[in-house]
Every structure is written in structure tokens, then in C-alpha cells.
Design a protein around this motif. Structure first.
Motif, PDB file in Angstrom:
ATOM      1  N   THR A   1      87.359  16.119  68.571  1.00 41.39           N
ATOM      2  CA  THR A   1      87.127  15.687  69.861  1.00 41.39           C
ATOM      3  C   THR A   1      87.544  17.130  70.654  1.00 41.39           C
ATOM      4  N   LEU A   2      88.435  17.761  70.315  1.00 46.57           N
ATOM      5  CA  LEU A   2      88.955  18.949  71.073  1.00 46.57           C
ATOM      6  C   LEU A   2      87.642  19.942  71.164  1.00 46.57           C
ATOM      7  N   CYS A   3      86.937  20.252  69.953  1.00 46.68           N
ATOM      8  CA  CYS A   3      85.738  20.883  69.856  1.00 46.68           C
ATOM      9  C   CYS A   3      84.787  20.694  70.609  1.00 46.68           C
ATOM     10  N   ALA A   4      84.537  19.167  70.418  1.00 45.59           N
ATOM     11  CA  ALA A   4      83.436  18.852  71.252  1.00 45.59           C
ATOM     12  C   ALA A   4      83.710  18.810  72.691  1.00 45.59           C
ATOM     13  N   ALA A   5      84.804  18.597  73.172  1.00 47.55           N
ATOM     14  CA  ALA A   5      85.126  18.909  74.746  1.00 47.55           C
ATOM     15  C   ALA A   5      85.187  20.388  75.197  1.00 47.55           C
ATOM     16  N   ALA A   6      85.482  21.263  74.276  1.00 48.38           N
ATOM     17  CA  ALA A   6      85.396  22.462  74.592  1.00 48.38           C
ATOM     18  C   ALA A   6      84.190  23.308  74.693  1.00 48.38           C
ATOM     19  N   GLU A   7      83.315  22.653  73.743  1.00 48.24           N
ATOM     20  CA  GLU A   7      81.909  23.093  73.886  1.00 48.24           C
ATOM     21  C   GLU A   7      81.308  22.839  74.979  1.00 48.24           C
ATOM     22  N   LYS A   8      81.415  21.693  75.618  1.00 45.69           N
ATOM     23  CA  LYS A   8      80.749  21.262  76.746  1.00 45.69           C
ATOM     24  C   LYS A   8      81.220  22.078  77.929  1.00 45.69           C
ATOM     25  N   MET A   9      82.778  22.633  77.832  1.00 43.80           N
ATOM     26  CA  MET A   9      83.224  23.300  78.796  1.00 43.80           C
ATOM     27  C   MET A   9      82.955  24.875  78.672  1.00 43.80           C
ATOM     28  N   GLY A  10      82.629  25.301  77.890  1.00 43.95           N
ATOM     29  CA  GLY A  10      82.432  26.754  77.805  1.00 43.95           C
ATOM     30  C   GLY A  10      83.752  27.383  77.052  1.00 43.95           C
ATOM     31  N   ARG A  11      84.202  26.875  76.225  1.00 44.99           N
ATOM     32  CA  ARG A  11      85.469  27.574  75.723  1.00 44.99           C
ATOM     33  C   ARG A  11      85.079  27.622  74.153  1.00 44.99           C
ATOM     34  N   LYS A  12      85.701  28.845  73.539  1.00 46.68           N
ATOM     35  CA  LYS A  12      85.511  29.034  71.994  1.00 46.68           C
ATOM     36  C   LYS A  12      86.543  28.291  71.492  1.00 46.68           C
ATOM     37  N   TRP A  13      86.521  27.642  70.055  1.00 45.58           N
ATOM     38  CA  TRP A  13      87.224  26.771  69.469  1.00 45.58           C
ATOM     39  C   TRP A  13      87.660  27.107  67.870  1.00 45.58           C
ATOM     40  N   LEU A  14      88.543  26.599  67.447  1.00 50.59           N
ATOM     41  CA  LEU A  14      88.904  26.801  66.092  1.00 50.59           C
ATOM     42  C   LEU A  14      89.281  25.391  65.712  1.00 50.59           C
ATOM     43  N   TYR A  15      89.060  24.751  64.371  1.00 49.51           N
ATOM     44  CA  TYR A  15      89.271  23.508  64.047  1.00 49.51           C
ATOM     45  C   TYR A  15      89.461  23.626  62.455  1.00 49.51           C
ATOM     46  N   CYS A  16      90.739  22.757  62.323  1.00 54.81           N
ATOM     47  CA  CYS A  16      91.392  22.585  60.885  1.00 54.81           C
ATOM     48  C   CYS A  16      91.457  21.171  60.657  1.00 54.81           C
ATOM     49  N   ASP A  17      91.057  20.787  59.386  1.00 51.32           N
ATOM     50  CA  ASP A  17      91.713  19.614  58.955  1.00 51.32           C
ATOM     51  C   ASP A  17      91.647  19.397  57.359  1.00 51.32           C
ATOM     52  N   LEU A  18      92.542  18.864  56.752  1.00 48.44           N
ATOM     53  CA  LEU A  18      92.414  18.681  55.285  1.00 48.44           C
ATOM     54  C   LEU A  18      91.572  17.587  54.729  1.00 48.44           C
ATOM     55  N   GLY A  19      91.418  16.560  55.618  1.00 50.70           N
ATOM     56  CA  GLY A  19      90.771  15.439  55.285  1.00 50.70           C
ATOM     57  C   GLY A  19      89.181  15.713  55.122  1.00 50.70           C
ATOM     58  N   ALA A  20      88.677  15.190  53.745  1.00 54.37           N
ATOM     59  CA  ALA A  20      87.370  15.701  53.817  1.00 54.37           C
ATOM     60  C   ALA A  20      86.558  14.753  54.668  1.00 54.37           C
ATOM     61  N   LEU A  21      86.876  13.344  54.962  1.00 57.48           N
ATOM     62  CA  LEU A  21      86.121  12.480  55.750  1.00 57.48           C
ATOM     63  C   LEU A  21      86.425  13.059  57.242  1.00 57.48           C
ATOM     64  N   ALA A  22      87.115  13.826  57.601  1.00 52.28           N
ATOM     65  CA  ALA A  22      87.363  14.241  59.095  1.00 52.28           C
ATOM     66  C   ALA A  22      86.674  15.478  58.898  1.00 52.28           C
ATOM     67  N   THR A  23      86.636  16.313  58.407  1.00 57.82           N
ATOM     68  CA  THR A  23      85.795  17.442  58.291  1.00 57.82           C
ATOM     69  C   THR A  23      84.190  17.282  58.423  1.00 57.82           C
ATOM     70  N   GLY A  24      83.900  16.264  57.451  1.00 56.32           N
ATOM     71  CA  GLY A  24      82.631  15.798  57.551  1.00 56.32           C
ATOM     72  C   GLY A  24      81.819  15.235  58.871  1.00 56.32           C
ATOM     73  N   SER A  25      82.960  14.417  59.209  1.00 56.45           N
ATOM     74  CA  SER A  25      82.796  13.956  60.724  1.00 56.45           C
ATOM     75  C   SER A  25      82.515  14.771  61.675  1.00 56.45           C
ATOM     76  N   ALA A  26      83.386  15.637  61.745  1.00 57.91           N
ATOM     77  CA  ALA A  26      83.304  17.008  62.821  1.00 57.91           C
ATOM     78  C   ALA A  26      82.180  17.663  62.706  1.00 57.91           C
ATOM     79  N   VAL A  27      81.747  18.019  61.528  1.00 64.32           N
ATOM     80  CA  VAL A  27      80.510  18.637  61.318  1.00 64.32           C
ATOM     81  C   VAL A  27      79.550  18.123  61.915  1.00 64.32           C
TER      82      VAL A  27
END
Length: 448
Positions: free
Chosen positions: A281-307
Motif C-alpha cells: 500500500t505504501l508503495c502504491a500510494a507513493a507511486e501515485k504521488m511521485g515518491r521513490k520507494w523501498l519495499y521489503c517483506d519476508l512473506g511469499a504471499l505478501a511479495t507476490g501480491s505487491a509485485v
């Protein structure tokens, strides 16, 4: 011994673990590639990722991260999941299957949970820019203890706000008032932090004009109001079941909430980060607002959903993983055919996925009664389990940059990519696949 009495020990052990990580005994990751202008989506342990970032920032002279927002597990002792809906011509329509996303419980109890967070707070403070800030999103379960730890790490004087996010969704009880809010703790790294107060309407008593000298008043369909700096209680709806922003990931937070934080604490072009990234969610919001972002999560389901989510948003980012990450759990078969005769100087490249195999040791987080259904479906149509895939047409051998992405929708998923020009013999393409369980597989093909 009570938890209050154990807090000094939690702080002492957390700081020792942080110092050990900084000194180098904690395994670093190989995945922080690219430069400061690239968004990074990392799959792996966030402590290792932050250590790698710290090293990279020190080498490059990067000023640091402007704002870190984290939405860690709430210590609710509950299990969270999502639903799988599989269908294909070979399978027909299968019943909806529930899968586990993550377990918000800690075998060694509250002590280990708080130590895990506190260790990471020390590292986050290092990564922040001098005028940066941290937002920690929790609820009633553990927030009171976490605030004590943040006071210790960041300093009581650097506490800025306790923001209450109020919402309507959720259940109720006959034994207590309905719990309809979360708590966000806002800390600055130092006294000269960046903050731009947002404004909101404040309706006059009786909705009538005050006509005070020097006070600007406005009127809408409700009545007369003035504009004042926003208060620390925010009423923002949760992500509805029919919302276009909904990913299906457990505990997803609304973009409107994150956008308000970004508006207050960052400027266009600033770097932001979420080290408990969830559905992104942070990355999606940052993308809309012109910010650069870093994302990390240990969960496979989380990272797959984010990608999948960020690719749909049209975001460009590099995908990286810990050096220890094992991609052997799943296997894909693919082919790349380059036609040059009569096309263009660099040819027409066709890449297609021909088979997919989820090995017996792969993580299939479903209940026991669903396992036979899943195994039968895997035998009949393994390609039906591919949820999303991306391709890097100029793979450098280490970092996957998604040049093109393909996601499953109600009509299925395209398993073939075609590129005209820009690819020559002797180069490599890298395919990254995510299945419905969050398992990941990759394949590198040499163009001949």
C-alpha cells in the motif's frame, strides 16, 4: 517477572543485536542493486535488507530515507489469510480455497516480539535522513509497550504525534465497546524534521457564520466552517470488499490513509520505505504521488501480491531477494525463439512458458481438507497456478528488472511475450513467476 520489569533487558538485548548486525556478523544480502533513482521490491528478512541499505547509503553518500512507515504484525495471536479461486478449461471451476497469509503469534511470547521490533527501530533510525520521520502502525494489543521502546530509541523529545485512525469495519462484542481504531505513532529523527500540516474543515456551532474579524469563513451544503490544521483523530474508511484498490491480502490498509501521511511528511521525489510491506500500500500510494520507494517483506504471499499490484499500477522497479533465497521450490519450463530473417536487424523475440511444477516441498498454505483438491488440480493443469509473471529482456545476471508483466484476470493469463527489436543473440532474458500461493520460480534463457 512482569513485562514492565523486562523492558530494560529487551532494550539491552535489542541494542546488542543491532550493534552485532552493524558490525557485520549478521548475514548481508546480495539484492540491493540499482541506484538511488530506482524503486526496490525485496523479498527476505528486513533486518538483512536494512543492513545492506545502510552499507550502500554510506558508500554512495545517500542522505537517507525521508519517511519510513511500518505496519508490523499487531501481536494479535491470530492467523490471517486470503482466498484462492482457480479455474481453467481443464479444471472447470473449483471451490474457493482459503490459504494462510501469516501467523501473528510468537512462540517465545511478548519479550521476543518486542525485541524483534526494537532491534529494527535502531536500524531504521540510522537509515532516516536527518529531517526524516518514522510512523509505526499498531492497535490496542501492544502499542503501549512499543511507545516506551520508541521513546528509548528515538528519544521522548522526538515524539511528534499519536494519531488515531477511526473506521467502521469489523465486529462487535457484548463484553466490551467495539474496537474501531488503530494507533499510529509518529516520531522524528531530530528536531528539524520536515512536516507540512494538512488542513480540514471545522464547522461552526450551529453551522452559522461567526463573522469574527480576521477569520476567513466558508460555506457548503452542511453549513459554515473555517479551515484549521488537522486534528490527530482521522476518520478514513477501510478498503471495501468491492473497492478497486482491494487486493484480497489480509490486513490491507487504505491508500487514503498512507497518502495523508505522505502529504504531511514528504515532498515529490523523496524516498520512502516500508519494511513490513504486506500488499504494497505504501508503495502504491507513493507511486501515485511521485515518491521513490523501498519495499521489503519476508512473506511469499505478501511479495507476490505487491509485485502484481505495483505492476498493474504501471510502476517500474527492480525485484531482489536475499542471497540465501531458494528458488528451487518451483520449476518452470520456457523457451525463447529469436527470428531475424526479414524482420529487423535485432529480430523478433517470442518467449513462452510451457510448463510449471510446484515441487512437493513447496509452501502450500491451505487447510488439510484442501490439499487433495490442490494436488489433483496440479496434476491436471499446473499452468493454472501461475498468478503473475514478469520478464527482464536485458538480464544482468543478478537483479531482475521487470520490462513487461502479465497477471491473471477473469479471462486467464497470457503465457507468451513478444518483443520486436532490441534483443540480440548472446544476451539473456530472465523470467520471474509467482503462483497463487506466493511461491516464486525463475528461469534465465540465453538468446541464440
Amino acid at each position: 517477572m512482569s513485562l514492565i520489569e523486562m523492558l530494560p533487558r529487551i532494550i539491552e538485548e535489542s541494542r546488542a543485536e543491532y550493534e552485532e548486525a552493524v558490525a557485520g556478523s549478521f548475514p548481508e544480502t546480495a539484492y540491493v542493486g540499482g541506484d538511488s533513482t530506482e524503486n526496490v521490491l525485496a523479498a527476505g528478512d528486513n533486518m538483512a535488507f536494512m543492513k545492506a541499505l545502510k552499507s550502500k547509503f554510506e558508500e554512495s553518500g545517500n542522505r537517507g530515507i525521508q519517511m519510513i512507515y511500518i505496519d508490523p504484525p499487531f501481536f494479535s495471536k491470530s492467523n490471517y489469510g486470503s482466498e484462492i479461486k482457480l479455474s481453467s478449461e481443464k479444471l472447470g471451476k473449483l471451490p474457493t480455497i482459503k490459504q494462510f497469509a501469516y501467523h501473528d503469534s510468537w512462540e517465545e511470547g511478548t519479550f521476543e516480539y518486542l525485541k524483534m521490533l526494537c532491534t529494527r527501530f535502531y536500524m531504521m533510525k540510522d537509515l532516516l535522513a536527518d529531517d526524516g520521520c518514522l510512523w509505526v502502525h499498531l492497535d490496542w494489543h501492544i502499542v503501549h509497550y512499543v511507545k516506551i521502546l520508541l521513546d528509548e530509541v528515538f528519544g521522548e523529545k522526538n515524539f511528534v504525534n499519536e494519531v488515531i485512525w477511526q473506521y467502521k469495519s469489523g465486529g462487535s462484542s457484548k463484553k466490551h465497546y467495539s474496537r474501531k481504531h488503530d494507533t499510529l505513532l509518529f516520531y522524528a529523527k531530530g528536531k528539524n524534521y520536515y512536516f507540512q500540516a494538512q488542513q480540514e474543515k471545522s464547522y461552526n456551532r450551529g453551522y452559522k457564520p461567526y463573522r469574527f474579524k480576521g477569520v476567513k469563513e466558508y460555506r457548503d451544503e452542511t453549513g459554515w466552517y473555517t479551515m484549521v490544521n488537522m486534528k490527530d483523530v482521522w476518520q478514513i474508511d477501510m478498503v471495501g470488499r468491492t473497492s478497486g484498490e482491494r487486493t484480497g491480502y489480509a490486513t490491507q490498509k487504505p491508500e487514503a490513509l498512507i497518502m495523508r501521511i505522505l502529504e504531511s511528511c514528504t515532498r515529490p521525489g523523496d524516498l520512502v520505505a516500508d519494511f513490513f510491506g504486506g500488499s504494497g500500500t505504501l508503495c502504491a500510494a507513493a507511486e501515485k504521488m511521485g515518491r521513490k520507494w523501498l519495499y521489503c517483506d519476508l512473506g511469499a504471499l505478501a511479495t507476490g501480491s505487491a509485485v502484481k499490484r505495483l505492476s498493474k499500477e504501471g510502476s517500474t522497479f527492480l525485484i531482489s531477494q536475499e542471497s540465501s533465497t531458494d528458488f528451487g521450490e518451483c520449476e518452470i519450463e520456457a523457451e525463447a525463439v529469436l527470428e531475424t530473417a526479414g524482420v529487423t536487424e535485432s529480430g523478433l523475440l517470442t518467449v513462452r512458458i510451457t510448463d510449471y511444477k510446484v515441487n512437493e516441498h513447496s509452501d502450500i498454505p491451505v487447510d488439510d481438507k484442501s490439499v487433495p483438491i490442490i494436488k489433483d488440480a496440479m496434476e491436471k493443469d499446473p499452468l493454472a497456478f501461475i498468478d503473475f509473471w514478469s520478464i527482464d529482456y536485458s538480464y544482468d545476471g543478478s537483479v531482475h528488472r521487470a520490462d513487461e508483466t502479465f497477471g491473471r484476470d477473469k479471462n486467464g493469463i497470457a503465457l507468451e511475450a513478444v518483443k520486436l527489436g532490441g534483443v540480440k543473440p548472446g544476451t539473456f532474458v530472465n523470467i520471474r513467476v509467482y503462483d497463487v500461493f506466493g511461491n516464486t520460480a525463475e528461469k534465465t534463457l540465453e538468446i541464440k
